[in-house]
Motif scaffolding. Structure first.
Motif, short mmCIF file in Angstrom:
data_model
loop_
_atom_site.label_atom_id
_atom_site.label_comp_id
_atom_site.label_asym_id
_atom_site.label_seq_id
_atom_site.Cartn_x
_atom_site.Cartn_y
_atom_site.Cartn_z
N TRP A 1 -2.66 1.30 -3.72
CA TRP A 1 -1.41 0.78 -4.25
C TRP A 1 -0.47 1.93 -4.63
CZ3 TRP A 1 -5.88 -1.10 -7.21
CH2 TRP A 1 -6.28 -0.21 -8.22
N GLY A 2 0.83 1.68 -4.56
CA GLY A 2 1.78 2.69 -5.00
C GLY A 2 1.90 2.74 -6.50
N THR A 3 1.82 1.57 -7.15
CA THR A 3 1.82 1.47 -8.60
C THR A 3 1.01 0.25 -8.99
OG1 THR A 3 3.18 1.19 -10.60
CG2 THR A 3 3.98 0.15 -8.58
N ARG A 4 0.44 0.29 -10.19
CA ARG A 4 -0.31 -0.87 -10.70
C ARG A 4 0.56 -1.77 -11.57
NH1 ARG A 4 -5.16 2.00 -13.68
NH2 ARG A 4 -3.43 3.38 -14.21
N ARG A 5 1.76 -1.30 -11.93
CA ARG A 5 2.61 -2.09 -12.82
C ARG A 5 3.02 -3.40 -12.15
NH1 ARG A 5 4.82 3.14 -13.24
NH2 ARG A 5 4.31 4.17 -15.22
N GLY A 6 2.62 -4.51 -12.77
CA GLY A 6 2.96 -5.82 -12.22
C GLY A 6 2.08 -6.28 -11.10
N LEU A 7 1.01 -5.55 -10.83
CA LEU A 7 0.12 -5.90 -9.71
C LEU A 7 -0.52 -7.26 -9.91
CD1 LEU A 7 -2.42 -3.51 -8.02
CD2 LEU A 7 -3.11 -5.81 -8.66
N ASN A 8 -0.53 -8.06 -8.86
CA ASN A 8 -1.21 -9.36 -8.84
C ASN A 8 -2.01 -9.49 -7.56
OD1 ASN A 8 -0.29 -10.79 -11.28
ND2 ASN A 8 1.73 -10.63 -10.34
N PHE A 9 -3.26 -9.93 -7.70
CA PHE A 9 -4.06 -10.20 -6.51
C PHE A 9 -3.80 -11.63 -6.07
CE2 PHE A 9 -6.51 -6.73 -8.49
CZ PHE A 9 -6.51 -5.84 -7.42
N THR A 10 -3.52 -11.80 -4.79
CA THR A 10 -3.20 -13.10 -4.21
C THR A 10 -3.94 -13.24 -2.90
OG1 THR A 10 -1.32 -12.25 -2.95
CG2 THR A 10 -0.88 -12.96 -5.23
N ASP A 11 -3.76 -14.38 -2.25
CA ASP A 11 -4.35 -14.56 -0.93
C ASP A 11 -3.83 -13.52 0.05
OD1 ASP A 11 -5.79 -16.69 -1.86
OD2 ASP A 11 -4.40 -18.21 -1.09
N GLY A 12 -2.61 -13.04 -0.17
CA GLY A 12 -2.01 -12.07 0.72
C GLY A 12 -2.32 -10.63 0.38
N TYR A 13 -2.86 -10.40 -0.83
CA TYR A 13 -3.21 -9.04 -1.23
C TYR A 13 -4.48 -9.10 -2.07
CZ TYR A 13 -3.24 -4.48 -3.48
OH TYR A 13 -3.62 -3.25 -3.93
N PHE B 1 0.87 -1.19 0.00
CA PHE B 1 0.00 0.00 0.00
C PHE B 1 0.90 1.23 0.00
CE2 PHE B 1 -1.88 -3.45 2.54
CZ PHE B 1 -2.95 -3.78 1.72
N GLY B 2 1.44 1.56 -1.18
CA GLY B 2 2.43 2.61 -1.30
C GLY B 2 1.89 4.02 -1.27
N LYS B 3 0.55 4.17 -1.15
CA LYS B 3 -0.05 5.51 -1.04
C LYS B 3 -1.24 5.45 -0.09
CE LYS B 3 0.53 6.75 -5.93
NZ LYS B 3 -0.21 6.32 -7.12
N ILE B 4 -1.52 6.58 0.53
CA ILE B 4 -2.85 6.87 1.07
C ILE B 4 -3.37 7.97 0.16
CG2 ILE B 4 -4.19 7.70 3.05
CD1 ILE B 4 -2.87 5.04 3.62
N HIS B 5 -4.14 7.60 -0.84
CA HIS B 5 -4.55 8.53 -1.89
C HIS B 5 -5.85 9.26 -1.54
CE1 HIS B 5 -5.82 10.10 -5.78
NE2 HIS B 5 -4.63 9.79 -6.28
N ALA B 6 -6.80 8.55 -0.98
CA ALA B 6 -8.08 9.16 -0.64
C ALA B 6 -7.94 10.06 0.58
CB ALA B 6 -9.13 8.08 -0.37
N ALA B 7 -8.89 10.95 0.74
CA ALA B 7 -8.91 11.82 1.92
C ALA B 7 -9.14 11.00 3.18
CB ALA B 7 -10.01 12.86 1.78
N MET B 8 -8.52 11.41 4.27
CA MET B 8 -8.90 10.91 5.58
C MET B 8 -10.22 11.60 5.95
SD MET B 8 -5.33 10.94 7.70
CE MET B 8 -3.95 9.90 7.21
N VAL B 9 -11.21 10.84 6.35
CA VAL B 9 -12.53 11.43 6.56
C VAL B 9 -13.04 11.19 7.97
CG1 VAL B 9 -13.12 11.23 4.12
CG2 VAL B 9 -13.78 9.41 5.69
#
Length: 432
Positions: free
Chosen positions: A208-220, A187-195
């Motif tokens: 995510w910090g970047t989408r390049r190479g992103l894979n969804f797994t049991d751990g993410y 989780f390389g960013k907190i992009h949305a506003a804290m509300v």
């Protein structure tokens, strides 16, 4: 006194990213201004619902959980249910600190400016940055975050600024709270506003910090929702917001106990879902996947808790919590994509800005829009003064603000006339 953008729910901390010679420094800038008769400020300071969710087949989508009620009834139920339904929390840590220093003294004719550089971990980001809007609590403490922009093992760090001591303290990081296996996506960013949520809690979405190479797994499995309890100084992981989606836009209706998220598909062509969550449990109570929804950068919320999102480029759709439905509106924005919106003023007028082109406009309770004035550049956030007579912004606060001297600009909500409160860039560079 501190401007409203440092006293509650307002100006984006994206605006605090200051250009500096030789690189980028991630810093929080605190602006204090003198009162004036024309602009005086007050001193007071991933559980999906069981019901079937239909996509929009006409103008209305419904995903009802329980019986529809009035917005007043929703708010009353939220007040009565104040508290946490379940979940385990961890204590905030007393991490590394940094102290603010004065760049410009406040006088009757000029803003006071203080700056503090975030004490980041000792490894390289790609780059280190601050994306989302922080939040100032009722007692004056300011919560915000920075991230390393990484994909695998990416992490974001949460900070608390205490104005009574002038100290910025790191108190948590996303990977530790969520639990993380080395090598999994992070989780390389907190992009949305804290509300703000009910009961004084604060809600934070990872990204995510970047989408390049992103894979969804049991751990993410996607972005998670974090709940901060500033009174007891704890943080809780409420789980994945929407599996295999990232959340760059979060809004809330604290009185009704609802959160609104725009959940983007990392592999789609700017597609995703609009979702409504129960703030107490993190459970989803509404979802819509219609591809007419666009932007995924801002949700406007009016005084009745109704949420507005970008629709068909320059249009708007409105979610009504009283009926649990989403309907398209006839009004158009002056440009495509809703990029930011203020809380409503005392007349329930919301001030907002479009992206292409960047133009300020108003949104009334009937869902009508009216153009106010052009912005000087891409505008990622606005701050509304308590009296509703002025809002504030910094143009091009997505990396190009230094071209304008990182100017904090005040806008008259009646006329659209602008005045520069302070140029931050010369002050930061002179004090570097």
């Amino acid at each position: 006194m501190l401007y409203r953008f440092l006293t509650r729910r307002v100006l984006s901390t994206e605006m605090n990213r200051i250009h500096r010679i030789g690189g980028i420094a991630v810093a929080a800038v605190l602006v204090v201004v003198a009162c004036s008769p024309s602009g005086s400020l007050d001193d007071s300071a991933d559980t999906t619902a069981d019901s079937t969710v239909d996509s929009l087949s006409g103008s209305t989508s419904t995903a009802t959980v329980g019986e529809p009620t009035t917005t007043e009834g929703i708010a009353e139920a939220s007040r009565e249910a104040c508290g946490h339904a379940s979940g385990e929390s961890v204590a905030w840590e007393a991490g590394v600190t940094a102290n603010a220093r004065i760049l410009q003294q406040q006088t009757a004719n000029q803003a006071g400016v203080e700056v503090v550089v975030y004490p980041r971990p000792e490894y390289s980001g790609r780059p280190w940055s601050q994306w989302g809007q922080g939040i100032v609590l009722d007692d004056g403490r300011f919560l915000s975050a920075i991230g390393d922009h990484l994909g695998a093992d990416g992490n974001s760090y949460l900070y608390e600024y205490d104005p009574s001591t002038g100290t910025l303290t790191r108190f948590a990081d996303a990977l530790t709270v969520v639990g993380h296996e080395p090598g999994e996506w992070g989780f390389g960013k907190i992009h949305a506003a804290m509300v703000e949520g009910p009961c004084g809690d604060v809600y934070v979405s990872t990204y995510w910090g970047t989408r390049r190479g992103l894979n969804f797994t049991d751990g993410y499995q996607g972005d998670v929702l974090l709940r901060l309890d500033p009174t007891n100084r704890t943080i809780e992981n409420l789980g994945v917001i929407l599996p295999e989606h990232g959340v760059a836009s979060l809004a809330s209706w604290p009185e009704g106990g609802l959160l609104y998220a725009e959940a983007a598909d990392p592999f789609g062509q700017k597609t995703g879902s609009f979702v409504v969550l129960d703030a107490r449990t993190g459970d989803m109570i509404f979802q819509d996947d219609d591809p007419s929804h666009g932007g995924y950068r801002s949700v406007a919320v009016d005084a009745q808790g109704r949420a507005y999102i970008t629709w068909d480029g320059d249009g708007l759709a409105r979610y009504d919590p009283a009926t649990n439905t989403l309907e398209t509106l006839g009004a158009s924005m002056p440009g495509s994509i809703l990029r930011w919106a203020t809380p409503p003023d005392d007349s329930d007028i919301v001030y907002a800005v479009s992206r292409d082109p960047a133009v300020f406009f108003t949104l009334d309770p009937q869902g009508n829009t009216a153009e106010l004035a052009p912005a000087q550049g891409y505008t990622t956030a606005m701050g509304l003064a308590p009296d509703g007579e002025t809002f504030y912004y910094i143009p091009d606060a997505h990396g190009g603000a230094w071209n304008h001297g990182t100017s904090l600009i005040a806008v008259d909500t009646e006329t659209g006339d602008e005045s520069v409160v302070v140029k931050l860039n010369p002050l930061v560079e002179a004090g570097a």
